[in-house]
Design a protein around this motif. Structure first.
Motif, PDB file in Angstrom:
ATOM      1  N   ALA A 117       5.195  -8.585  -6.458  1.00 27.52           N
ATOM      2  CA  ALA A 117       6.049  -7.901  -7.424  1.00 27.52           C
ATOM      3  C   ALA A 117       5.290  -6.655  -7.857  1.00 27.52           C
ATOM      4  O   ALA A 117       4.095  -6.726  -8.167  1.00 27.52           O
ATOM      5  CB  ALA A 117       6.349  -8.801  -8.614  1.00 27.52           C
ATOM      6  N   LEU A 118       5.989  -5.536  -7.845  1.00 24.59           N
ATOM      7  CA  LEU A 118       5.385  -4.258  -8.205  1.00 24.59           C
ATOM      8  C   LEU A 118       6.072  -3.718  -9.448  1.00 24.59           C
ATOM      9  O   LEU A 118       7.259  -3.945  -9.656  1.00 24.59           O
ATOM     10  CB  LEU A 118       5.545  -3.259  -7.060  1.00 24.59           C
ATOM     11  CG  LEU A 118       5.017  -3.690  -5.696  1.00 24.59           C
ATOM     12  CD1 LEU A 118       5.403  -2.659  -4.639  1.00 24.59           C
ATOM     13  CD2 LEU A 118       3.523  -3.893  -5.728  1.00 24.59           C
ATOM     14  N   ARG A 119       5.312  -2.980 -10.242  1.00 27.08           N
ATOM     15  CA  ARG A 119       5.905  -2.345 -11.423  1.00 27.08           C
ATOM     16  C   ARG A 119       5.528  -0.873 -11.426  1.00 27.08           C
ATOM     17  O   ARG A 119       4.582  -0.454 -10.771  1.00 27.08           O
ATOM     18  CB  ARG A 119       5.438  -3.039 -12.696  1.00 27.08           C
ATOM     19  CG  ARG A 119       3.951  -2.905 -12.926  1.00 27.08           C
ATOM     20  CD  ARG A 119       3.520  -3.530 -14.249  1.00 27.08           C
ATOM     21  NE  ARG A 119       2.070  -3.591 -14.235  1.00 27.08           N
ATOM     22  CZ  ARG A 119       1.368  -4.652 -14.517  1.00 27.08           C
ATOM     23  NH1 ARG A 119       1.968  -5.754 -14.866  1.00 27.08           N
ATOM     24  NH2 ARG A 119       0.063  -4.618 -14.475  1.00 27.08           N
ATOM     25  N   HIS A 120       6.311  -0.124 -12.206  1.00 32.58           N
ATOM     26  CA  HIS A 120       6.064   1.303 -12.349  1.00 32.58           C
ATOM     27  C   HIS A 120       6.260   1.655 -13.811  1.00 32.58           C
ATOM     28  O   HIS A 120       7.254   1.232 -14.425  1.00 32.58           O
ATOM     29  CB  HIS A 120       7.038   2.090 -11.470  1.00 32.58           C
ATOM     30  CG  HIS A 120       6.640   3.505 -11.237  1.00 32.58           C
ATOM     31  ND1 HIS A 120       6.716   4.470 -12.213  1.00 32.58           N
ATOM     32  CD2 HIS A 120       6.150   4.118 -10.142  1.00 32.58           C
ATOM     33  CE1 HIS A 120       6.298   5.614 -11.725  1.00 32.58           C
ATOM     34  NE2 HIS A 120       5.944   5.428 -10.457  1.00 32.58           N
ATOM     35  N   ALA A 121       5.359   2.402 -14.384  1.00 34.65           N
ATOM     36  CA  ALA A 121       5.471   2.801 -15.791  1.00 34.65           C
ATOM     37  C   ALA A 121       6.821   3.467 -16.029  1.00 34.65           C
ATOM     38  O   ALA A 121       7.243   4.328 -15.260  1.00 34.65           O
ATOM     39  CB  ALA A 121       4.333   3.748 -16.161  1.00 34.65           C
ATOM     40  N   GLY A 122       7.513   3.044 -17.064  1.00 40.04           N
ATOM     41  CA  GLY A 122       8.786   3.644 -17.425  1.00 40.04           C
ATOM     42  C   GLY A 122       9.974   3.097 -16.656  1.00 40.04           C
ATOM     43  O   GLY A 122      11.099   3.542 -16.849  1.00 40.04           O
ATOM     44  N   LEU A 124       4.760   6.108  -4.062  1.00 42.24           N
ATOM     45  CA  LEU A 124       5.645   6.112  -5.231  1.00 42.24           C
ATOM     46  C   LEU A 124       4.960   5.741  -6.544  1.00 42.24           C
ATOM     47  O   LEU A 124       5.594   5.774  -7.593  1.00 42.24           O
ATOM     48  CB  LEU A 124       6.846   5.188  -4.978  1.00 42.24           C
ATOM     49  CG  LEU A 124       7.763   5.651  -3.837  1.00 42.24           C
ATOM     50  CD1 LEU A 124       8.826   4.603  -3.554  1.00 42.24           C
ATOM     51  CD2 LEU A 124       8.395   6.984  -4.155  1.00 42.24           C
ATOM     52  N   GLY A 125       3.684   5.364  -6.492  1.00 44.58           N
ATOM     53  CA  GLY A 125       2.948   5.097  -7.716  1.00 44.58           C
ATOM     54  C   GLY A 125       3.186   3.738  -8.350  1.00 44.58           C
ATOM     55  O   GLY A 125       2.874   3.528  -9.521  1.00 44.58           O
ATOM     56  N   PHE A 126       3.733   2.794  -7.593  1.00 42.06           N
ATOM     57  CA  PHE A 126       3.884   1.431  -8.114  1.00 42.06           C
ATOM     58  C   PHE A 126       2.516   0.761  -8.172  1.00 42.06           C
ATOM     59  O   PHE A 126       1.583   1.177  -7.485  1.00 42.06           O
ATOM     60  CB  PHE A 126       4.819   0.615  -7.218  1.00 42.06           C
ATOM     61  CG  PHE A 126       6.282   0.882  -7.451  1.00 42.06           C
ATOM     62  CD1 PHE A 126       7.009   0.114  -8.338  1.00 42.06           C
ATOM     63  CD2 PHE A 126       6.924   1.915  -6.795  1.00 42.06           C
ATOM     64  CE1 PHE A 126       8.349   0.360  -8.567  1.00 42.06           C
ATOM     65  CE2 PHE A 126       8.265   2.176  -7.013  1.00 42.06           C
ATOM     66  CZ  PHE A 126       8.983   1.394  -7.904  1.00 42.06           C
ATOM     67  N   GLU A 127       2.411  -0.289  -8.975  1.00 46.05           N
ATOM     68  CA  GLU A 127       1.194  -1.102  -8.988  1.00 46.05           C
ATOM     69  C   GLU A 127       1.579  -2.570  -8.958  1.00 46.05           C
ATOM     70  O   GLU A 127       2.633  -2.972  -9.460  1.00 46.05           O
ATOM     71  CB  GLU A 127       0.318  -0.782 -10.194  1.00 46.05           C
ATOM     72  CG  GLU A 127       0.993  -0.946 -11.523  1.00 46.05           C
ATOM     73  CD  GLU A 127       0.107  -0.486 -12.671  1.00 46.05           C
ATOM     74  OE1 GLU A 127       0.061  -1.217 -13.673  1.00 46.05           O
ATOM     75  OE2 GLU A 127      -0.516   0.580 -12.558  1.00 46.05           O
ATOM     76  N   GLN A 128       0.726  -3.350  -8.355  1.00 44.00           N
ATOM     77  CA  GLN A 128       1.010  -4.779  -8.195  1.00 44.00           C
ATOM     78  C   GLN A 128       0.944  -5.497  -9.533  1.00 44.00           C
ATOM     79  O   GLN A 128       0.006  -5.322 -10.302  1.00 44.00           O
ATOM     80  CB  GLN A 128       0.012  -5.404  -7.222  1.00 44.00           C
ATOM     81  CG  GLN A 128       0.287  -6.868  -6.966  1.00 44.00           C
ATOM     82  CD  GLN A 128      -0.625  -7.440  -5.920  1.00 44.00           C
ATOM     83  OE1 GLN A 128      -0.626  -6.962  -4.801  1.00 44.00           O
ATOM     84  NE2 GLN A 128      -1.377  -8.444  -6.280  1.00 44.00           N
ATOM     85  N   ALA A 129       1.945  -6.331  -9.797  1.00 41.31           N
ATOM     86  CA  ALA A 129       1.987  -7.152 -11.004  1.00 41.31           C
ATOM     87  C   ALA A 129       1.728  -8.619 -10.672  1.00 41.31           C
ATOM     88  O   ALA A 129       1.045  -9.318 -11.415  1.00 41.31           O
ATOM     89  CB  ALA A 129       3.336  -7.011 -11.698  1.00 41.31           C
ATOM     90  N   THR A 138       0.829  -1.207   0.000  1.00 40.95           N
ATOM     91  CA  THR A 138       0.000   0.000   0.000  1.00 40.95           C
ATOM     92  C   THR A 138       0.858   1.249   0.000  1.00 40.95           C
ATOM     93  O   THR A 138       0.574   2.207  -0.724  1.00 40.95           O
ATOM     94  CB  THR A 138      -0.949  -0.001   1.218  1.00 40.95           C
ATOM     95  OG1 THR A 138      -1.809  -1.138   1.111  1.00 40.95           O
ATOM     96  CG2 THR A 138      -1.776   1.258   1.296  1.00 40.95           C
ATOM     97  N   TRP A 139       1.937   1.281   0.776  1.00 38.85           N
ATOM     98  CA  TRP A 139       2.816   2.449   0.838  1.00 38.85           C
ATOM     99  C   TRP A 139       3.499   2.689  -0.518  1.00 38.85           C
ATOM    100  O   TRP A 139       3.511   3.809  -1.016  1.00 38.85           O
ATOM    101  CB  TRP A 139       3.875   2.271   1.934  1.00 38.85           C
ATOM    102  CG  TRP A 139       4.704   3.493   2.144  1.00 38.85           C
ATOM    103  CD1 TRP A 139       4.417   4.552   2.962  1.00 38.85           C
ATOM    104  CD2 TRP A 139       5.952   3.810   1.509  1.00 38.85           C
ATOM    105  NE1 TRP A 139       5.420   5.499   2.869  1.00 38.85           N
ATOM    106  CE2 TRP A 139       6.369   5.062   1.984  1.00 38.85           C
ATOM    107  CE3 TRP A 139       6.752   3.146   0.584  1.00 38.85           C
ATOM    108  CZ2 TRP A 139       7.555   5.667   1.582  1.00 38.85           C
ATOM    109  CZ3 TRP A 139       7.931   3.746   0.170  1.00 38.85           C
ATOM    110  CH2 TRP A 139       8.319   4.998   0.668  1.00 38.85           C
TER     111      TRP A 139
END
Length: 126
Positions: free
Chosen positions: A45-50, A27-32, A21-22
């Motif tokens: 595992a989290l991802r972030h655009a770019g 930081l704008g990550f999203e769960q993958a 959640t934090w």
């Protein structure tokens, strides 16, 4: 022999849901991917655009406590202005940090941003 980059970075956390959640909120990550073992979520595992490498969070309270206060992760942002924009956004969100300093090569670095386990995350631009 070749290495083509970094696939992922894994950080230990004491509470996967709280940390996920934090990282999403701040930081704008999203769960993958969600890793379930014995009916319990033990990692994500989290991802972030770019951002090519993914960030993995793994339930491991002892190691998370050992890393508290250590700057284990520096995230690259595209410009010094972007570092300032992050500072402004974090200030507006009430998220504590240590401000922006000059890096070793003259870049801008936002320091003192800590995840729920106290692991320092830095935002860096050359």
């Amino acid at each position: 022999m070749e290495i083509g980059g970094i696939h992922h970075v894994k950080l230990p956390v004491s509470d996967v849901a709280r940390s996920r959640t934090w990282y999403e909120r701040v930081l704008g990550f999203e769960q993958a991917i969600e890793f379930v073992e014995d009916g319990e979520v033990r990692g994500v595992a989290l991802r972030h655009a770019g951002c090519a490498p993914q960030l993995a969070l793994r339930h491991d309270p002892a190691r998370a406590a050992a890393l508290s206060g250590f700057d284990a992760l520096a995230l690259l942002v595209p410009s010094r202005d972007a570092v300032q924009a992050w500072k402004t956004a974090l200030d507006q969100a009430g998220e504590p940090h240590g401000g922006v300093v000059t890096g070793h090569h003259g870049g801008s670095v936002l320091v003192g941003l800590h995840d729920p386990d106290g692991i320092e995350i830095r935002l860096y631009a050359e």
